[in-house]
Design a protein around this motif. Structure first.
Motif, mmCIF file in Angstrom:
data_model
loop_
_atom_site.group_PDB
_atom_site.id
_atom_site.type_symbol
_atom_site.label_atom_id
_atom_site.label_comp_id
_atom_site.label_asym_id
_atom_site.label_seq_id
_atom_site.Cartn_x
_atom_site.Cartn_y
_atom_site.Cartn_z
ATOM 1 N N ARG A 19 83.420 -45.513 120.281
ATOM 2 C CA ARG A 19 84.323 -44.468 120.805
ATOM 3 C C ARG A 19 84.199 -43.201 119.977
ATOM 4 O O ARG A 19 84.120 -42.092 120.526
ATOM 5 C CB ARG A 19 85.762 -44.985 120.785
ATOM 6 C CG ARG A 19 86.757 -44.032 121.395
ATOM 7 C CD ARG A 19 88.129 -44.702 121.508
ATOM 8 N NE ARG A 19 89.087 -43.773 122.040
ATOM 9 C CZ ARG A 19 89.956 -43.080 121.292
ATOM 10 N NH1 ARG A 19 89.978 -43.237 119.999
ATOM 11 N NH2 ARG A 19 90.789 -42.239 121.859
ATOM 12 N N HIS A 20 84.167 -43.344 118.641
ATOM 13 C CA HIS A 20 84.026 -42.188 117.762
ATOM 14 C C HIS A 20 82.695 -41.473 118.024
ATOM 15 O O HIS A 20 82.645 -40.243 118.107
ATOM 16 C CB HIS A 20 84.111 -42.638 116.291
ATOM 17 C CG HIS A 20 83.776 -41.560 115.316
ATOM 18 N ND1 HIS A 20 84.611 -40.494 115.102
ATOM 19 C CD2 HIS A 20 82.695 -41.380 114.521
ATOM 20 C CE1 HIS A 20 84.063 -39.694 114.206
ATOM 21 N NE2 HIS A 20 82.890 -40.217 113.836
ATOM 22 N N HIS A 21 81.643 -42.240 118.184
ATOM 23 C CA HIS A 21 80.328 -41.660 118.449
ATOM 24 C C HIS A 21 80.306 -40.936 119.808
ATOM 25 O O HIS A 21 79.727 -39.853 119.933
ATOM 26 C CB HIS A 21 79.260 -42.757 118.412
ATOM 27 C CG HIS A 21 77.869 -42.250 118.556
ATOM 28 N ND1 HIS A 21 77.265 -41.450 117.620
ATOM 29 C CD2 HIS A 21 76.967 -42.412 119.563
ATOM 30 C CE1 HIS A 21 76.049 -41.143 118.031
ATOM 31 N NE2 HIS A 21 75.846 -41.715 119.210
ATOM 32 N N ALA A 22 80.924 -41.499 120.810
ATOM 33 C CA ALA A 22 80.966 -40.877 122.143
ATOM 34 C C ALA A 22 81.744 -39.568 122.107
ATOM 35 O O ALA A 22 81.340 -38.566 122.712
ATOM 36 C CB ALA A 22 81.587 -41.839 123.147
ATOM 37 N N ILE A 23 82.858 -39.559 121.369
ATOM 38 C CA ILE A 23 83.651 -38.325 121.258
ATOM 39 C C ILE A 23 82.850 -37.254 120.549
ATOM 40 O O ILE A 23 82.846 -36.084 120.955
ATOM 41 C CB ILE A 23 84.986 -38.622 120.539
ATOM 42 C CG1 ILE A 23 85.888 -39.448 121.445
ATOM 43 C CG2 ILE A 23 85.679 -37.330 120.134
ATOM 44 C CD1 ILE A 23 87.146 -39.970 120.752
ATOM 45 N N LYS A 24 82.162 -37.643 119.468
ATOM 46 C CA LYS A 24 81.345 -36.689 118.732
ATOM 47 C C LYS A 24 80.234 -36.127 119.612
ATOM 48 O O LYS A 24 79.957 -34.923 119.607
ATOM 49 C CB LYS A 24 80.730 -37.396 117.521
ATOM 50 C CG LYS A 24 80.877 -36.663 116.230
ATOM 51 C CD LYS A 24 80.481 -37.577 115.089
ATOM 52 C CE LYS A 24 79.319 -36.981 114.358
ATOM 53 N NZ LYS A 24 78.934 -37.772 113.197
ATOM 54 N N THR A 25 79.603 -36.982 120.391
ATOM 55 C CA THR A 25 78.528 -36.554 121.287
ATOM 56 C C THR A 25 79.049 -35.569 122.325
ATOM 57 O O THR A 25 78.420 -34.531 122.584
ATOM 58 C CB THR A 25 77.900 -37.771 121.985
ATOM 59 O OG1 THR A 25 77.444 -38.684 120.994
ATOM 60 C CG2 THR A 25 76.753 -37.375 122.880
ATOM 61 N N GLU A 31 79.773 -27.834 122.728
ATOM 62 C CA GLU A 31 79.404 -26.680 121.902
ATOM 63 C C GLU A 31 78.056 -26.102 122.330
ATOM 64 O O GLU A 31 77.888 -24.885 122.382
ATOM 65 C CB GLU A 31 79.367 -27.074 120.420
ATOM 66 C CG GLU A 31 80.726 -27.338 119.828
ATOM 67 C CD GLU A 31 81.639 -26.125 119.893
ATOM 68 O OE1 GLU A 31 81.191 -25.009 119.574
ATOM 69 O OE2 GLU A 31 82.809 -26.298 120.264
ATOM 70 N N ILE A 32 77.112 -26.981 122.656
ATOM 71 C CA ILE A 32 75.809 -26.521 123.137
ATOM 72 C C ILE A 32 75.972 -25.766 124.450
ATOM 73 O O ILE A 32 75.365 -24.706 124.654
ATOM 74 C CB ILE A 32 74.832 -27.706 123.281
ATOM 75 C CG1 ILE A 32 74.447 -28.231 121.905
ATOM 76 C CG2 ILE A 32 73.588 -27.301 124.070
ATOM 77 C CD1 ILE A 32 73.650 -29.518 121.948
#
Length: 130
Positions: A19-25, A31-32
């Motif tokens: 979940r943390h990785h998905a939110i970061k992605t 931002e991109i």
């Protein structure tokens, strides 16, 4: 029982990590997208596209005016007098001339735009570099 508790902790920890990785992605992708949108907003292509959309709308309106002018037929009134038919014909010819004048004005504007000197953002040619 101890192994079940350890397995449950591993599963919960894995879910939180994913979940943390998905939110970061998602955050990085957002931002991109913002950077790309900011770069495109200042681009000459967006300005040209906007100008072309405006010209397209003007041309569409002119074509609609032509169609409307042609569809207003005095023959649809079988009991009309000669004066009414003549007045209707004169109105139609006058409207056609107005549409023609608008078309000429638009075409002169388009021609003037395409014959302008190249902008400073365009790349210099080999002869300009030396």
């Amino acid at each position: 029982m101890f192994y079940v508790l350890i397995a449950l902790c591993v599963v919960v920890a894995t879910l939180f990590f994913v979940r943390h990785h998905a939110i970061k992605t998602r955050f990085v992708e957002r931002e991109i997208d913002k950077v790309i949108a900011r770069k495109l907003a200042a681009s000459d292509y967006v300005l040209e596209l906007s100008r072309l959309k405006d010209e397209n709308a003007v041309m569409r309106n002119l074509l609609m005016d032509l169609v409307e002018n042609e569809s207003e037929s005095p023959m649809s009134q079988p009991n009309a007098s000669k004066e009414d038919l003549l007045r209707s014909r004169n109105t139609k010819v006058q409207r056609y001339r107005e549409i023609l004048a608008e078309s000429l004005h638009v075409l002169k504007g388009c021609r003037a735009h395409y014959t302008e000197a190249p902008t400073s953002s365009s790349r210099p040619t080999k002869s300009e570099k030396s």
